[in-house]
Enzyme design. Sequence first.
Site, short mmCIF file in Angstrom:
data_model
loop_
_atom_site.label_atom_id
_atom_site.label_comp_id
_atom_site.label_asym_id
_atom_site.label_seq_id
_atom_site.Cartn_x
_atom_site.Cartn_y
_atom_site.Cartn_z
N LYS A 60 0.84 -1.19 0.00
CA LYS A 60 0.00 0.00 0.00
C LYS A 60 0.88 1.24 0.00
O LYS A 60 1.93 1.26 0.61
CB LYS A 60 -0.88 0.05 1.26
CG LYS A 60 -1.92 -1.03 1.37
CD LYS A 60 -2.71 -0.81 2.66
CE LYS A 60 -3.70 -1.91 2.91
NZ LYS A 60 -4.43 -1.69 4.18
N ARG A 62 -15.56 -5.42 10.75
CA ARG A 62 -16.67 -4.49 10.61
C ARG A 62 -17.85 -5.12 9.89
O ARG A 62 -18.99 -4.78 10.16
CB ARG A 62 -16.24 -3.24 9.83
CG ARG A 62 -15.26 -2.37 10.53
CD ARG A 62 -14.80 -1.29 9.59
NE ARG A 62 -14.31 -1.93 8.37
CZ ARG A 62 -13.22 -1.58 7.72
NH1 ARG A 62 -12.51 -0.58 8.14
NH2 ARG A 62 -12.83 -2.22 6.64
#
Length: 161
Positions: A42, A91
């Site tokens: 990333k 989540r």
Amino acid sequence: MHKTAIYPGTFDPLTNGHMDIIRRASMIFDTLIVAVAKSATKEPMFPLSEREEMLRLATRECPSVRVESFDTLLADFAQERGACILVRGLRAVSDFEYELQMGYANASLNPALETIYLMPSLQNAFISSSVIRSILLHKGKISHLVPPVVCEYIQKRRSCM
């Protein structure tokens, strides 16, 4: 028996959801190492040193929390630190598939390593670092999504709000 756990992530930037998991995990384990990944895959918005600093500021009143960075395999980092537990946040169902694969991969590299999953509280379930980065790129307000010290840090360093 002293239990050390690791909560790894890129924390780019730290969110209220991350802090929710950190607070809860720090009440479960004797020591919680919040491990900031120097990601090879990333391209972070915030450099590693800034991500570490934001975490240190946000966790300064959590005595059992240590902030460290790593650029090795997580399983090796855990073994070096004497940690036998990884903490991960979930989540949504979409998080589960990825986290399950990572949990199995880490266990294959270090069979003594267990992964536990904590769900964020409902008010933090929608928050992600990528959403916050998008808001920042469009000069939106993030004060309700990140800890106050992180918001202040970003305002001072980035002047993008």
